[in-house]
Design a protein around this motif. Structure first.
Motif, PDB file in Angstrom:
ATOM      1  N   HIS A  50     -55.542  -0.573 -55.689  1.00 52.11           N
ATOM      2  CA  HIS A  50     -55.555   0.193 -54.606  1.00 52.11           C
ATOM      3  C   HIS A  50     -54.828   1.167 -54.108  1.00 52.11           C
ATOM      4  CE1 HIS A  50     -57.073  -4.211 -53.888  1.00 52.11           C
ATOM      5  NE2 HIS A  50     -58.165  -3.763 -53.496  1.00 52.11           N
ATOM      6  N   PRO A  51     -55.021   2.627 -54.673  1.00 48.63           N
ATOM      7  CA  PRO A  51     -54.251   3.449 -54.026  1.00 48.63           C
ATOM      8  C   PRO A  51     -53.317   3.393 -52.952  1.00 48.63           C
ATOM      9  CG  PRO A  51     -56.283   4.222 -54.948  1.00 48.63           C
ATOM     10  CD  PRO A  51     -56.353   2.995 -54.484  1.00 48.63           C
ATOM     11  N   ILE A  52     -53.623   2.751 -52.141  1.00 47.23           N
ATOM     12  CA  ILE A  52     -52.861   2.548 -50.693  1.00 47.23           C
ATOM     13  C   ILE A  52     -51.663   1.767 -51.070  1.00 47.23           C
ATOM     14  CG2 ILE A  52     -53.870   0.532 -49.761  1.00 47.23           C
ATOM     15  CD1 ILE A  52     -54.099   2.309 -47.020  1.00 47.23           C
ATOM     16  N   GLY A  53     -51.696   1.045 -52.084  1.00 49.92           N
ATOM     17  CA  GLY A  53     -50.439   0.250 -52.630  1.00 49.92           C
ATOM     18  C   GLY A  53     -50.329  -1.368 -51.965  1.00 49.92           C
ATOM     19  N   ARG A  54     -51.659  -1.703 -51.283  1.00 49.20           N
ATOM     20  CA  ARG A  54     -51.675  -3.094 -51.031  1.00 49.20           C
ATOM     21  C   ARG A  54     -52.934  -3.532 -50.943  1.00 49.20           C
ATOM     22  NH1 ARG A  54     -53.695  -3.200 -45.610  1.00 49.20           N
ATOM     23  NH2 ARG A  54     -53.332  -1.355 -44.545  1.00 49.20           N
ATOM     24  N   ILE A  55     -53.377  -5.052 -50.489  1.00 49.29           N
ATOM     25  CA  ILE A  55     -54.423  -5.229 -50.467  1.00 49.29           C
ATOM     26  C   ILE A  55     -54.986  -5.366 -49.006  1.00 49.29           C
ATOM     27  CG2 ILE A  55     -54.678  -6.872 -52.418  1.00 49.29           C
ATOM     28  CD1 ILE A  55     -54.028  -9.164 -50.353  1.00 49.29           C
ATOM     29  N   GLY A  56     -56.233  -5.461 -48.628  1.00 50.13           N
ATOM     30  CA  GLY A  56     -56.692  -5.169 -47.189  1.00 50.13           C
ATOM     31  C   GLY A  56     -56.332  -6.411 -46.252  1.00 50.13           C
ATOM     32  N   GLY A  98     -71.009 -17.280 -41.810  1.00 45.77           N
ATOM     33  CA  GLY A  98     -69.626 -17.440 -42.644  1.00 45.77           C
ATOM     34  C   GLY A  98     -68.454 -17.280 -41.569  1.00 45.77           C
ATOM     35  N   ALA A  99     -68.612 -17.830 -40.570  1.00 50.08           N
ATOM     36  CA  ALA A  99     -67.441 -17.407 -39.546  1.00 50.08           C
ATOM     37  C   ALA A  99     -66.372 -18.511 -39.594  1.00 50.08           C
ATOM     38  CB  ALA A  99     -68.234 -17.280 -38.062  1.00 50.08           C
ATOM     39  N   ALA A 100     -66.425 -19.532 -40.279  1.00 50.40           N
ATOM     40  CA  ALA A 100     -65.408 -20.637 -40.383  1.00 50.40           C
ATOM     41  C   ALA A 100     -63.890 -20.126 -40.906  1.00 50.40           C
ATOM     42  CB  ALA A 100     -65.890 -21.711 -41.617  1.00 50.40           C
ATOM     43  N   ALA A 101     -64.082 -19.121 -41.526  1.00 52.57           N
ATOM     44  CA  ALA A 101     -62.623 -18.520 -42.028  1.00 52.57           C
ATOM     45  C   ALA A 101     -62.775 -17.248 -42.470  1.00 52.57           C
ATOM     46  CB  ALA A 101     -62.184 -19.475 -43.186  1.00 52.57           C
ATOM     47  N   GLY A 102     -61.382 -16.683 -42.898  1.00 48.21           N
ATOM     48  CA  GLY A 102     -61.467 -15.424 -43.561  1.00 48.21           C
ATOM     49  C   GLY A 102     -62.158 -14.073 -42.753  1.00 48.21           C
ATOM     50  N   MET A 140     -58.566 -17.714 -49.361  1.00 44.43           N
ATOM     51  CA  MET A 140     -59.218 -17.845 -50.799  1.00 44.43           C
ATOM     52  C   MET A 140     -58.301 -17.129 -51.676  1.00 44.43           C
ATOM     53  SD  MET A 140     -62.992 -17.129 -52.262  1.00 44.43           S
ATOM     54  CE  MET A 140     -63.914 -17.972 -50.936  1.00 44.43           C
ATOM     55  N   PHE A 141     -57.969 -15.848 -51.546  1.00 47.99           N
ATOM     56  CA  PHE A 141     -57.138 -15.073 -52.147  1.00 47.99           C
ATOM     57  C   PHE A 141     -55.886 -15.675 -52.586  1.00 47.99           C
ATOM     58  CE2 PHE A 141     -53.609 -11.887 -52.608  1.00 47.99           C
ATOM     59  CZ  PHE A 141     -54.172 -11.106 -53.861  1.00 47.99           C
ATOM     60  N   ARG A 142     -55.018 -15.920 -51.544  1.00 44.67           N
ATOM     61  CA  ARG A 142     -53.818 -16.715 -51.807  1.00 44.67           C
ATOM     62  C   ARG A 142     -54.035 -17.973 -52.545  1.00 44.67           C
ATOM     63  NH1 ARG A 142     -53.457 -14.953 -46.273  1.00 44.67           N
ATOM     64  NH2 ARG A 142     -54.344 -16.932 -45.522  1.00 44.67           N
ATOM     65  N   ARG A 143     -54.654 -18.798 -52.346  1.00 46.40           N
ATOM     66  CA  ARG A 143     -54.837 -20.105 -53.175  1.00 46.40           C
ATOM     67  C   ARG A 143     -55.180 -19.712 -54.844  1.00 46.40           C
ATOM     68  NH1 ARG A 143     -58.408 -21.870 -48.960  1.00 46.40           N
ATOM     69  NH2 ARG A 143     -60.111 -21.320 -50.491  1.00 46.40           N
ATOM     70  N   ALA A 144     -55.846 -18.590 -54.802  1.00 44.91           N
ATOM     71  CA  ALA A 144     -56.162 -18.006 -56.355  1.00 44.91           C
ATOM     72  C   ALA A 144     -54.950 -17.397 -56.927  1.00 44.91           C
ATOM     73  CB  ALA A 144     -57.545 -17.226 -56.407  1.00 44.91           C
ATOM     74  N   HIS A 145     -54.194 -16.801 -56.083  1.00 44.60           N
ATOM     75  CA  HIS A 145     -52.893 -16.129 -56.661  1.00 44.60           C
ATOM     76  C   HIS A 145     -51.691 -16.859 -56.736  1.00 44.60           C
ATOM     77  CE1 HIS A 145     -56.419 -13.225 -56.618  1.00 44.60           C
ATOM     78  NE2 HIS A 145     -55.793 -12.875 -57.501  1.00 44.60           N
ATOM     79  N   GLU A 146     -51.512 -17.818 -55.900  1.00 45.50           N
ATOM     80  CA  GLU A 146     -50.165 -18.169 -55.582  1.00 45.50           C
ATOM     81  C   GLU A 146     -49.394 -18.777 -56.621  1.00 45.50           C
ATOM     82  OE1 GLU A 146     -51.549 -22.647 -53.632  1.00 45.50           O
ATOM     83  OE2 GLU A 146     -50.564 -21.229 -52.467  1.00 45.50           O
ATOM     84  N   ALA A 147     -50.158 -19.020 -57.655  1.00 43.22           N
ATOM     85  CA  ALA A 147     -49.682 -19.909 -58.765  1.00 43.22           C
ATOM     86  C   ALA A 147     -49.278 -18.851 -59.808  1.00 43.22           C
ATOM     87  CB  ALA A 147     -50.678 -20.798 -59.369  1.00 43.22           C
ATOM     88  N   VAL A 206     -60.053  -5.974 -52.475  1.00 46.73           N
ATOM     89  CA  VAL A 206     -59.425  -7.148 -52.410  1.00 46.73           C
ATOM     90  C   VAL A 206     -58.771  -7.234 -50.983  1.00 46.73           C
ATOM     91  CG1 VAL A 206     -57.722  -8.588 -53.441  1.00 46.73           C
ATOM     92  CG2 VAL A 206     -58.959  -6.922 -54.857  1.00 46.73           C
ATOM     93  N   ILE A 207     -59.106  -8.448 -50.427  1.00 44.82           N
ATOM     94  CA  ILE A 207     -58.570  -8.535 -49.117  1.00 44.82           C
ATOM     95  C   ILE A 207     -57.631  -9.944 -48.905  1.00 44.82           C
ATOM     96  CG2 ILE A 207     -59.664  -9.084 -46.541  1.00 44.82           C
ATOM     97  CD1 ILE A 207     -60.208  -6.483 -47.542  1.00 44.82           C
ATOM     98  N   ASP A 208     -56.687 -10.085 -48.011  1.00 42.08           N
ATOM     99  CA  ASP A 208     -55.903 -11.236 -47.975  1.00 42.08           C
ATOM    100  C   ASP A 208     -56.455 -12.094 -47.210  1.00 42.08           C
ATOM    101  OD1 ASP A 208     -53.794 -12.619 -47.948  1.00 42.08           O
ATOM    102  OD2 ASP A 208     -52.481 -11.652 -46.650  1.00 42.08           O
ATOM    103  N   THR A 209     -57.273 -13.243 -48.225  1.00 42.33           N
ATOM    104  CA  THR A 209     -57.645 -14.533 -47.307  1.00 42.33           C
ATOM    105  C   THR A 209     -57.164 -15.616 -47.789  1.00 42.33           C
ATOM    106  OG1 THR A 209     -59.643 -14.460 -48.790  1.00 42.33           O
ATOM    107  CG2 THR A 209     -60.090 -13.099 -47.072  1.00 42.33           C
TER     108      THR A 209
END
Length: 253
Positions: free
Chosen positions: A213-219, A14-18, A194-201, A189-192
């Motif tokens: 995430h208590p740390i205040g951001r995604i990974g 699974g090394a093509a991206a992300g 796939m995540f950006r495509r799903a949430h940019e809209a 939740v990790i900033d990939t």
């Protein structure tokens, strides 16, 4: 910080991206010979190109991890090219659910279980003999925070990742005395891409993801890669059979 890996061989599926790409790059920076594998040939070759451009050593081998013959061929290619396999990051996986458990389909169930469970099982099945022939090694499987609890509207995915932990822990016990460690990383939740495509809209969905995430951001993918490298390193030599959350504190809530 060097993890004392130079000259050793690692396989990343699974090394093509992300996460897979970031981890392959991180291994290469530590001096490992990286075998990049994915069903996405263009993405896999892109990862190899990035590694080589940075002065690392890598090659791409296409493999569908759900097919025994292809996984066997992958291991044979590694054996012929390098004569050994020291580490493996079994990262290939999918998540395609969009509804509650009763809304799922048989085709969704089969697809998710095939890649996420059968794929990890097949890779481990064929990686382990090659590693044992070289005196041992370390395997890291990608699970998820969904493997540590519930995942509403992702019940099949959650079940598949619980199964990954079952495989991980069982193999850790079976092969612990043979100098072979097996662990899992459990990202939130990790900033990939796939995540950006799903949430940019819908920025509100991205804000909600951050709030989990208590740390205040995604990974970041680099943070998951760092966890994988640690689990493969000598510093984790007494660590096996664990599910390591990389989750910004999400599982503490």
């Amino acid at each position: 910080m060097s993890q004392s890996f130079p000259g050793q061989v690692v396989l990343v599926t699974g090394a093509a991206a992300g996460i897979g790409r970031a981890t392959a790059l991180a291994f290469a920076r530590e001096g490992l010979k990286v075998v990049v594998s994915d069903i996405d040939a263009a993405g896999g070759e892109g990862t190899v190109a990035l590694i080589r451009a940075a002065g690392g050593e890598a090659r791409f081998i296409r493999c569908d991890v759900t097919r025994d013959a292809e996984v066997r061929a992958l291991m044979q290619a590694i054996r012929e090219a390098h004569g050994r396999l020291d580490y493996a990051f079994n990262n290939a996986g999918i998540e395609i659910e969009k509804g509650k458990l009763a809304d799922g389909t048989e085709s969704e169930f089969d697809a998710i279980m095939n890649v996420n469970v059968k794929g990890v099982w097949l890779c481990m099945k064929h990686e382990i003999p090659l590693m044992l022939a070289g005196g041992g090694g370390a395997i890291v499987n990608t699970a998820s925070v969904a493997a540590l609890g519930a995942a509403p509207k992702m019940s099949i995915y959650a079940a598949s990742k619980h199964a990954v932990l079952g495989l991980t822990r069982s193999a850790a016990v079976e092969y612990g005395k043979k100098n072979l460690r097996v662990n899992a990383v459990c990202p939130a939740v990790i900033d990939t891409e796939m995540f950006r495509r799903a949430h940019e809209a819908d920025p509100r969905k991205a804000q909600f993801a951050q709030s989990l995430h208590p740390i205040g951001r995604i990974g970041t993918v680099e943070e998951v890669a760092a966890a994988v490298l640690y689990l493969c390193s000598a510093g984790a030599g007494f660590t096996t059979g664990i599910a390591l959350p990389v989750d910004g504190g999400a599982t503490c809530i």
